[in-house]
Design an enzyme around this catalytic site. Sequence first.
Site, mmCIF file in Angstrom:
data_model
loop_
_atom_site.group_PDB
_atom_site.id
_atom_site.type_symbol
_atom_site.label_atom_id
_atom_site.label_comp_id
_atom_site.label_asym_id
_atom_site.label_seq_id
_atom_site.Cartn_x
_atom_site.Cartn_y
_atom_site.Cartn_z
ATOM 1 C CD GLU A 66 -4.395 2.987 -5.504
ATOM 2 O OE1 GLU A 66 -4.533 4.210 -5.591
ATOM 3 O OE2 GLU A 66 -3.703 2.454 -4.612
ATOM 4 C CG ASN A 96 -3.137 4.067 1.059
ATOM 5 O OD1 ASN A 96 -4.315 4.093 1.411
ATOM 6 N ND2 ASN A 96 -2.417 2.975 1.120
ATOM 7 C CB SER A 105 -0.918 0.006 1.223
ATOM 8 O OG SER A 105 -0.140 -0.135 2.388
ATOM 9 C CG HIS A 126 -3.096 -0.831 -2.858
ATOM 10 N ND1 HIS A 126 -3.373 0.491 -2.639
ATOM 11 C CD2 HIS A 126 -3.125 -1.432 -1.636
ATOM 12 C CE1 HIS A 126 -3.553 0.685 -1.342
ATOM 13 N NE2 HIS A 126 -3.409 -0.457 -0.716
#
Length: 698
Positions: A468, A506, A435, A456
């Site tokens: 992702e 993130n 991540s 991800h």
Amino acid sequence: MDSRIMTALGDRVLALGPQPAADNPYKHLKLTRDADGIAWLLFDRADSSANTLSSDVMEEFDAALAAIETERPAGLVIRSAKPSGFIAGADVSEFRGATDPEMVETRIRAAHAVVDHLEALKLPTVAVIHGFCLGGGLEVALACQSRVAIDDARFGFPEVMLGLHPGLGGTARFTALVNPTQSMAMMLTGRTIDARRAKALGLVDSVTQERHVRNAVKDVLFGRLKRAKPGLLTRAANLGPIRGLLAKRMRSEAMKAAPREHYPAPYALIDLWETHGGSKAAMLKAEQASFAKLMVTLTAQNLIRVFFLREQMKKAAGPGNMVKHVHVIGAGAMGGDIAAWVAGQGFRVSLADMKAEPIAGAVKRAAELYGKIIRKPTEVRDALDRLIPDMDGEGVRSADLIIEAVPEKLELKQKVYAGLEPRMKPGAILATNTSSIPLQDLRTTLARPERLVGLHFFNPVSRLQLVEVISHDANDGQVLKEALAFVGAIDRLPLSVKSSPGFLVNRALTPYMLEAMVMLDEKTDQRLIDAAAEQFGMPMGPIELADQVGLDICLDVGDMLRAKFGDLLPPTPAWLREKVAKGELGRKTGKGFYTWKDGKAEKASLPETGPRVTDQMIDRLVLPMSNVCVAALREGIVDDPGTVDGAMIFGTGFAPFRGGPLNYARARGVENVVSTMRALAERFGGRFAPDPGWDNFK
């Protein structure tokens, strides 16, 4: 839709009556008559894998009904010629950008006239329904005198997900046929039901199998089958005094799920039924105006946009998935849940870990998940059979795709790759679920770095649809294509992202969560901070989210991003490190900012008197997310503003009715956003400085 169901449906031969003549006058329909004098009207929208009710389909439908009236057949069967299902609803694209409720109402009135025409036919009519029968499709079926369901049929009114309620007579016909406590609940939640449940509710008259369709049709049309009739309770629930009581209860239930100012549709539906539920004619008329008024709201237009963003992201996955066997390394919370999801989607999955306990935990969670999302016990058993515990890691040798989900430590991941790479099949893909670690750092020890991608996933894997798909500059284009196709094949939405710290989601979420920590440092009540985010429309506040994700993970990601972006991010308070050192990590340890019981945060209500949510609090939390999204576009990490919005909605639950952080900024006005951020920067520091990307943002 589940690809296995699609395949099964694709293989099936549908009973569609006689072969239509070569000179069929319709583009989207086929009309024939069989030896018993029964007319078969088949929906088969041109150039589409599913039937939707566009205005030209409705025009043809009306013309066909006029022809049927003239010909006076013994009865009429309405069916879909598409293997995928009956009719998936109205063609929503026709209402994109609608701003004039009168124009919408005019078009809806014309469509109502067609459905009324069907209901008024002076001959027996039956809808034969397989696969999905949703929204406008269910409204067409409700206008027939009888409904026969094939055993795989699914029924629902998903309009509420688009900020609407049914608009082709469904509100009136459904509540008149099926007890309003159940029919209203289905329209208010958008839930779908299967054929057996539809029969129990009285929505369909019989459930049959494809091979018995012809006999079922004759039984219905020639009066040999008892039709479902609304019972005494249904009629009573539609009476004035009881409607008032039920409506009050429905409103308080709706309030728990969706506030009226953000989601007006459920309340409009309850008002409509409470006011007009006693008269079908009045309710049919009032439905048109109510639907038109909802259609032009910002909520409906944004949710329609989100619907198309999902379709666009699905298409980006592309066809041709080559992966059959997936090997997952690391059976912790993420690895175990990824393995469970992938096996549930029909793939063979081997799950490896150093210890047996995490694998056992993952299998147990998988069984719980399948119990909720898979209907047949035999299919639950098959899914669990596909999830193979693999202590020795032998699955690596035969896997087409290997997903590494070990803890976020560069050296550990590189050590895992060193043991893996020599044992992989030549064509296999190596994917990391990191991540935070840039792929440039991970690939340095690989002999074949071109086969490394990031996949991800987001937590919880079974609920958040985004994955992702992260690329780096040494990637093989074909490998990326295969990774995208795999994400589509497991019923997830891919976002192509170039590798950079925090990727997109993130990186955008971190300032939101760290700003909340700064507010805590300023002695703001944590419940008030969460309330500010929820008032904006987030599914949960940043403090509760930090507990959900795990404070140790938040700290790691925050440190990694601060190392890269410095003072563009809020500082990490020292007490957060102390909390993590003490093992107060949030939900997984039972205590973080909140105490957690049975997976829920225990929250006392905010005191009646005392500080309230302010616009500034909301801006401090929300605007940095829009700012990061603009920065990611400017840097070329992502290339399409629409899918950035989709990613934030499908990866974090960002207020869907606002259409995503970039759409929100556009609606609010870029000048306003930039000047507000400048004012925040003067007051709170440079982390609020607007990104240069705003200058070119449209």
